[in-house]
Design a protein around this motif. Sequence first.
Motif, mmCIF file in Angstrom:
data_model
loop_
_atom_site.group_PDB
_atom_site.id
_atom_site.type_symbol
_atom_site.label_atom_id
_atom_site.label_comp_id
_atom_site.label_asym_id
_atom_site.label_seq_id
_atom_site.Cartn_x
_atom_site.Cartn_y
_atom_site.Cartn_z
ATOM 1 N N ASP A 1 0.979 -1.201 -0.101
ATOM 2 C CA ASP A 1 0.008 0.125 -0.052
ATOM 3 C C ASP A 1 0.875 1.313 -0.050
ATOM 4 N N GLY A 2 2.160 1.038 -0.688
ATOM 5 C CA GLY A 2 2.664 2.415 -0.776
ATOM 6 C C GLY A 2 3.692 2.706 0.303
ATOM 7 N N ASP B 1 13.409 -18.170 1.467
ATOM 8 C CA ASP B 1 12.962 -19.160 0.377
ATOM 9 C C ASP B 1 11.889 -18.533 -0.680
ATOM 10 N N ALA B 2 11.672 -19.202 -1.949
ATOM 11 C CA ALA B 2 10.736 -18.479 -2.649
ATOM 12 C C ALA B 2 10.278 -19.700 -3.510
ATOM 13 N N MET B 3 9.021 -19.270 -3.776
ATOM 14 C CA MET B 3 8.151 -20.233 -4.687
ATOM 15 C C MET B 3 8.945 -20.224 -5.997
ATOM 16 N N PRO B 4 8.989 -21.539 -6.709
ATOM 17 C CA PRO B 4 9.416 -21.833 -7.901
ATOM 18 C C PRO B 4 8.741 -20.859 -9.040
ATOM 19 N N ASP B 5 7.750 -20.580 -8.999
ATOM 20 C CA ASP B 5 6.883 -19.765 -10.019
ATOM 21 C C ASP B 5 6.965 -18.237 -9.492
ATOM 22 N N GLY B 6 7.713 -17.828 -8.401
ATOM 23 C CA GLY B 6 7.607 -16.435 -8.062
ATOM 24 C C GLY B 6 6.467 -15.852 -7.363
ATOM 25 N N SER B 7 5.514 -16.727 -7.117
ATOM 26 C CA SER B 7 4.335 -16.165 -6.635
ATOM 27 C C SER B 7 4.427 -15.508 -5.242
ATOM 28 N N ALA B 8 5.327 -16.001 -4.347
ATOM 29 C CA ALA B 8 5.696 -15.674 -2.893
ATOM 30 C C ALA B 8 7.094 -16.095 -2.587
ATOM 31 N N VAL B 9 7.354 -15.432 -1.305
ATOM 32 C CA VAL B 9 8.637 -15.469 -0.715
ATOM 33 C C VAL B 9 8.534 -15.749 0.805
ATOM 34 N N TRP B 10 9.373 -16.234 1.419
ATOM 35 C CA TRP B 10 9.552 -16.282 2.799
ATOM 36 C C TRP B 10 10.779 -15.244 3.205
ATOM 37 N N LEU B 11 10.540 -14.481 4.283
ATOM 38 C CA LEU B 11 11.700 -13.459 4.671
ATOM 39 C C LEU B 11 11.999 -14.541 6.182
ATOM 40 N N ASP C 1 -1.270 -10.686 -2.130
ATOM 41 C CA ASP C 1 -1.875 -10.275 -1.013
ATOM 42 C C ASP C 1 -1.181 -8.558 -1.214
ATOM 43 N N GLY C 2 -0.609 -8.011 -2.318
ATOM 44 C CA GLY C 2 -0.280 -6.917 -2.571
ATOM 45 C C GLY C 2 1.045 -6.235 -2.127
ATOM 46 N N PHE C 3 1.900 -7.226 -1.780
ATOM 47 C CA PHE C 3 3.327 -7.015 -1.450
ATOM 48 C C PHE C 3 4.230 -6.762 -2.771
ATOM 49 N N VAL C 4 5.147 -5.790 -2.488
ATOM 50 C CA VAL C 4 6.061 -5.386 -3.739
ATOM 51 C C VAL C 4 7.328 -5.430 -3.015
ATOM 52 N N ILE C 5 8.264 -6.013 -3.574
ATOM 53 C CA ILE C 5 9.698 -6.249 -3.098
ATOM 54 C C ILE C 5 10.668 -5.637 -3.795
ATOM 55 N N TRP C 6 11.329 -4.700 -3.024
ATOM 56 C CA TRP C 6 12.501 -3.862 -3.733
ATOM 57 C C TRP C 6 13.809 -4.467 -3.280
ATOM 58 N N VAL C 7 14.719 -4.574 -4.211
ATOM 59 C CA VAL C 7 15.934 -5.107 -3.994
ATOM 60 C C VAL C 7 17.295 -4.065 -4.516
ATOM 61 N N GLU C 8 18.309 -4.544 -4.005
ATOM 62 C CA GLU C 8 19.446 -3.554 -4.469
ATOM 63 C C GLU C 8 19.849 -3.745 -5.672
ATOM 64 N N SER C 9 20.011 -2.614 -6.279
ATOM 65 C CA SER C 9 20.600 -2.784 -7.772
ATOM 66 C C SER C 9 22.107 -3.045 -7.827
ATOM 67 N N THR C 10 22.459 -4.431 -7.952
ATOM 68 C CA THR C 10 23.808 -4.874 -7.942
ATOM 69 C C THR C 10 23.971 -5.578 -9.473
ATOM 70 N N PRO C 11 24.682 -4.938 -10.334
ATOM 71 C CA PRO C 11 24.845 -5.627 -11.662
ATOM 72 C C PRO C 11 25.570 -6.783 -11.612
#
Length: 100
Positions: free
Chosen positions: A49-50, A60-70, A85-95
Amino acid sequence: MNSVNNTVNPVIQESDLGRHEMLPSAGVGMHVAPEWESLRGAFVEVRRDGGHYRSGIVDDAMPDGSAVWLAGDVERTRKYLGKADGFVIWVESTPGASYD
């Protein structure tokens, strides 16, 4: 007279979820991760929600990318987070980074 900063933090729009885009509302050098299946081991910032929801390491992560576990830590237990469920994940931009 005090100066007021009228800068508005952008909110993630649904159209942004499929793009790697850096927005000033997230941590410096971070982008939206549209594909979650490869995030195992990455430090991420989770938003909903912003606003900030939680940060942590993807355990861990679902193989289809639908969910993760922190991973749990001293203060919190392991947490399931689903895209539906409306979650958005941000990750570091590491080339060239690979988190698996």
